[in-house]
Design a protein around this motif. Structure first.
Motif, PDB file in Angstrom:
ATOM      1  N   CYS A  76     -31.968  29.563  -7.952  1.00 14.97           N
ATOM      2  CA  CYS A  76     -30.979  29.802  -6.721  1.00 14.97           C
ATOM      3  C   CYS A  76     -29.949  30.681  -7.118  1.00 14.97           C
ATOM      4  CB  CYS A  76     -30.773  28.583  -5.908  1.00 14.97           C
ATOM      5  SG  CYS A  76     -32.030  27.917  -4.972  1.00 14.97           S
ATOM      6  N   SER A 113     -28.937  34.516  -5.994  1.00 18.97           N
ATOM      7  CA  SER A 113     -28.065  34.752  -5.434  1.00 18.97           C
ATOM      8  C   SER A 113     -27.206  35.684  -5.829  1.00 18.97           C
ATOM      9  CB  SER A 113     -27.194  33.637  -4.871  1.00 18.97           C
ATOM     10  OG  SER A 113     -25.914  33.764  -4.136  1.00 18.97           O
ATOM     11  N   THR A 168     -26.613  39.473  -4.266  1.00 18.67           N
ATOM     12  CA  THR A 168     -25.214  40.077  -4.049  1.00 18.67           C
ATOM     13  C   THR A 168     -24.951  41.412  -4.659  1.00 18.67           C
ATOM     14  OG1 THR A 168     -24.439  37.768  -3.717  1.00 18.67           O
ATOM     15  CG2 THR A 168     -22.723  39.443  -4.282  1.00 18.67           C
ATOM     16  N   ALA A 178     -20.811  33.778  -4.677  1.00 21.00           N
ATOM     17  CA  ALA A 178     -22.229  33.969  -4.765  1.00 21.00           C
ATOM     18  C   ALA A 178     -22.907  32.913  -5.671  1.00 21.00           C
ATOM     19  CB  ALA A 178     -22.485  35.213  -5.169  1.00 21.00           C
TER      20      ALA A 178
END
Length: 263
Positions: free
Chosen positions: A38, A42, A46, A65
């Motif tokens: 994750c 992320s 981003t 993030a």
């Protein structure tokens, strides 16, 4: 010194305790793996979004993030994986309760008969001898009446442990109900089975069960039926013949073994 064979309940409990540690390690591994995935996802999203929009790539944006999934993912993953493990363990417990008798630790009647049927088919296909024995604890009602049902439970537990210590790992032992039991021996002819059952009978007779300061003695009567000499043997037929031999052992004075005829 001979090592005492563990009862089936002990083996199952040991299995569950071992599984608890395994499940916890699995849970932690999933949490770490999902969290890292994750966080990486992320950061990539981003970065891609900032690059496409030509926005300034400020460090604080990447910190946020990474922190957001780093906090949320472990909590949610821990809860979800924990729920899955709990359901899995409940299913294992239900299977165990359907397969093993709680008091004796032996197979339940249904589980014993199902496995016995499979072993019988295997023995017939491979032309191997297969012997089925039925066993009944003598004067069990008197034990319950004189010492109480708790004493009867201790007698069943002790008998079951003695049986497990005598039998091979490949043999099947089940509690058919009350004080009646059955044992299946794959690859054993009637003479071999009688030797095993005689050892079991002697060990039961020699046992002394202490219950609240009182000594309880117990004996067992045994009937034996084998596929040897039978055409197209069936489990139902073997059970009928071994029961008849068991009743004969009872009629002949108990604490003895009788071999079924071939009629």
């Amino acid at each position: 010194m001979t090592k005492k064979r563990m009862s089936l309940n002990d083996l199952i409990n040991e299995h569950f305790y071992a599984d608890s540690a395994t499940h916890e390690r699995t849970r932690v591994a999933w949490v770490i793996g999902v969290t890292l995935l994750c966080v990486v996802a992320s950061l990539l999203i981003t970065y891609t979004a900032l690059a496409v929009t030509n926005s300034p790539m400020l460090p604080v944006i990447f910190v946020i993030a990474a922190l957001a999934p780093g906090i949320i993912a472990p909590i949610t993953t821990w809860i979800i994986i924990g729920a899955i493990i709990k359901v899995t363990r409940l299913e294992e417990l239900h299977r165990h309760q359907a397969t093993y008798d709680d008091l004796s630790g032996l197979l339940t009647r249904r589980a014993f008969l199902e496995r016995c049927e499979a072993l019988l088919r295997l023995s017939v296909r491979n032309n191997q001898p297969f012997t089925l024995t039925t066993l009944d604890l003598d004067k069990f009602k008197r034990i319950n009446d004189e010492f109480g049902h708790g004493a009867g439970d201790e007698v069943i537990k002790t008998f079951s442990q003695i049986a497990l210590n005598v039998l091979r790992n490949a043999d099947l032992a089940g509690r058919l109900g009350g004080e009646e039991f059955a044992i299946a021996l794959l690859g054993s002819n009637p003479a071999d089975a009688r030797q095993v059952m005689e050892r079991l009978r002697r060990d039961v007779e020699a046992s002394s069960i202490e219950y609240f300061g009182k000594q309880i003695s117990v004996t067992v009567s045994i009937g034996i039926a084998s596929t040897e000499g039978r055409v197209n043997p069936t489990l139902e037929g073997l059970l009928r013949h071994s029961d008849a031999a068991l009743y004969q052992a009872k009629d002949q004075g108990r604490n003895r073994i009788e071999l079924a005829g071939y009629t």
